[in-house]
Motif scaffolding. Structure first.
Motif, PDB file in Angstrom:
ATOM      1  N   GLN A   1      29.689  12.908  -7.339  1.00 53.00           N
ATOM      2  CA  GLN A   1      29.416  11.759  -6.734  1.00 53.00           C
ATOM      3  C   GLN A   1      30.666  10.564  -7.184  1.00 53.00           C
ATOM      4  N   THR A   2      30.636   9.520  -6.622  1.00 50.33           N
ATOM      5  CA  THR A   2      31.386   8.387  -7.203  1.00 50.33           C
ATOM      6  C   THR A   2      30.810   7.602  -8.172  1.00 50.33           C
TER       7      THR A   2
ATOM      8  N   GLU B   1      36.056   9.007  -8.315  1.00 51.47           N
ATOM      9  CA  GLU B   1      35.655   9.934  -7.037  1.00 51.47           C
ATOM     10  C   GLU B   1      35.518  11.120  -7.357  1.00 51.47           C
ATOM     11  N   ASN B   2      34.339  11.807  -7.070  1.00 46.88           N
ATOM     12  CA  ASN B   2      34.155  13.090  -6.912  1.00 46.88           C
ATOM     13  C   ASN B   2      34.007  13.528  -8.381  1.00 46.88           C
ATOM     14  N   TYR B   3      33.087  12.763  -9.070  1.00 51.35           N
ATOM     15  CA  TYR B   3      33.051  13.227 -10.751  1.00 51.35           C
ATOM     16  C   TYR B   3      32.905  14.728 -11.000  1.00 51.35           C
TER      17      TYR B   3
ATOM     18  N   ILE C   1      36.955   3.269 -11.254  1.00 51.33           N
ATOM     19  CA  ILE C   1      36.202   4.041  -9.977  1.00 51.33           C
ATOM     20  C   ILE C   1      36.561   5.622 -10.171  1.00 51.33           C
TER      21      ILE C   1
ATOM     22  N   ILE D   1      31.213  -0.864  -2.521  1.00 50.04           N
ATOM     23  CA  ILE D   1      32.136  -0.812  -3.577  1.00 50.04           C
ATOM     24  C   ILE D   1      32.708  -2.211  -3.921  1.00 50.04           C
TER      25      ILE D   1
ATOM     26  N   LYS E   1      30.183   2.807   2.421  1.00 52.22           N
ATOM     27  CA  LYS E   1      30.345   3.075   0.911  1.00 52.22           C
ATOM     28  C   LYS E   1      31.259   1.907   0.514  1.00 52.22           C
ATOM     29  N   ASP E   2      32.584   2.023   1.043  1.00 47.47           N
ATOM     30  CA  ASP E   2      33.900   1.123   0.525  1.00 47.47           C
ATOM     31  C   ASP E   2      33.537  -0.292   0.756  1.00 47.47           C
TER      32      ASP E   2
ATOM     33  N   GLU F   1      26.342   6.526  -4.845  1.00 46.96           N
ATOM     34  CA  GLU F   1      25.278   6.950  -4.314  1.00 46.96           C
ATOM     35  C   GLU F   1      23.966   6.490  -4.497  1.00 46.96           C
TER      36      GLU F   1
END
Length: 411
Positions: free
Chosen positions: A130-131, A99-101, A97, A8, A4-5, A392
């Motif tokens: 999600q991100t 994170e964890n919307y 960015i 991004i 993932k990182d 995602e």
């Protein structure tokens, strides 16, 4: 499976390069800035160790991921475009960015009070937890289509690193100027050498598209006669007023803001003029070819009617076809759509099969002999400050590419 990182990081490195295209330019790419990303992509493909890596004088990039098995298999391709639309600024893109919307409003720009809200875009709630990658409210993001490029690159890297996955030859293509309708104009289908391909240029997760609008660009030229307004009675012909009559005579509900699905439209997207001459710029869109041709007739008949009212040739119309519905080229090879559908389900993505209310490089490529359905890249609200992409969704798109390559080797 996909890191993932790193995904991004790759995506951010692409969107922060300004690649707006310019329809008023005659060069390919249409802007010098596009070369910055083109050269970067070319070098990354070389560094990845792919074969047949090339970039031509028009900025078209191609590369090959060789097959991992000896048996004869079809060569398939994945294509994305690296330009962004000229409709909204792509300069100094500053991605945020999230994170964890949490499902609440996202402040894109506090100073300008620009907010991305589920009250306006309710699909945001589908991505709670999600991100998200968003804009800072001053530019577009560029997920159209740098998300697609990212996914193709990540899939190629993964397959290159996992030779135990059986697949046939995979061709990669990156194009300029898709946003101004020229993405496929100089694409060398023979050199690309794929039996079929997929553009990674759709929107929300699950989209799988094999039909699109028939499209034309229209210019309506309205002539007038300028006379001193103090002595104009019976002499002046104000082209602006005539243009206004033309506009108001078209079906008001057959416009983009009143249509959906397979419904076509007349879209007035530009107007400039004075008493002497006014020019109206329209785009025509319709999925049905007969309806598409009928829309052209509506414009021509309206012009003839207004001209007859004045007894003068005041209105002339220039219509240029842009692209056509690729469905007629895909239907004879529907197995390539079924393959993508099967790949999506294999990675737990529910396919959303629907017509594109627009066009992609794939529509033109299909008519050039390369059948080319369109797969989601994951972004939302393209071409504006409220654009965003769930990370995602990008990961799932990458997994779909990998799975298509794998399933194609089992047929």
């Amino acid at each position: 499976m996909i890191q993932k990182d790193l995904l991004i990081k790759r995506f951010v490195s692409y969107v922060t390069i300004d690649t707006q295209s310019d329809e008023n330019s005659s060069t390919t790419p249409s802007t010098q800035e596009q070369w910055d990303l083109a050269h970067k992509l070319h070098q990354e493909l070389l560094d990845m160790g792919l074969s047949e890596v090339s970039i031509d004088d028009n900025g078209y990039i191609m590369a090959t991921l060789p097959a991992t098995v000896d048996k004869p298999l079809p060569t398939i391709g994945f294509i994305a475009h690296y330009d962004t639309t000229p409709d909204f600024s792509g300069t100094n893109v500053n991605p945020q960015i999230i994170e964890n919307y949490n499902g609440k409003d996202i402040v894109l720009n506090e100073e300008a009070d620009i907010i991305l809200s589920p009250d306006d875009f309710d699909e945001l709630l589908d991505y709670k937890g999600q991100t998200l990658i968003t804009t800072d409210g001053t530019t577009l993001l560029g997920a159209d289509d740098k998300a697609g490029i990212t996914e193709i690159m990540e899939a190629a890297l993964y397959l290159k690193s996992h030779p135990e996955i059986e697949h046939g030859p995979i061709r990669i293509g990156f194009t300029p100027d898709e946003e101004i309708g020229r993405g496929a104009h100089k694409f060398d289908v023979e050199k690309f050498g794929a039996e079929w391909a997929y553009t990674m240029d759709g929107s929300q997760i699950g989209e799988l598209e094999f039909e699109n609008f028939n499209a034309a660009g229209v210019k309506v030229f309205v002539k007038g006669k300028s006379v001193h307004p103090g002595y104009a009675k019976g002499k002046m012909i104000n082209s602006i007023h005539i243009a206004q009559d033309f506009i108001s005579s078209l079906p008001r509900l057959e416009t983009p803001e009143h249509t959906s699905g397979r419904e076509g439209f007349f879209h007035l997207n530009g107007i400039h003029g004075d008493v002497e001459e006014t020019v109206l710029e329209y785009i025509l869109r319709d999925h049905d070819k007969e309806h598409f041709e009928a829309r052209k007739e509506v414009l021509n008949n309206l012009a003839a009617e207004i001209n007859s009212q004045y007894g003068l040739e005041l209105i002339s119309i220039e219509i240029k076809d842009q692209y056509f519905n690729m469905r007629e080229k895909i239907e004879p090879v529907m197995h390539i759509v079924e393959l993508a559908e099967k790949a999506m389900r294999a990675v737990d993505v529910e396919p959303i099969i629907k017509p594109i209310r627009g066009g992609t490089d794939g529509s033109q490529l299909s008519f050039m002999g390369l059948p080319c359905p369109n797969i989601f890249a994951g972004g939302h609200n393209f071409h504006g400050r409220f654009e965003y992409v769930p990370v995602e969704s990008m990961i799932k798109a990458t997994e779909v590419i990998i799975k298509i390559a794998e399933l194609a080797a089992k047929k």
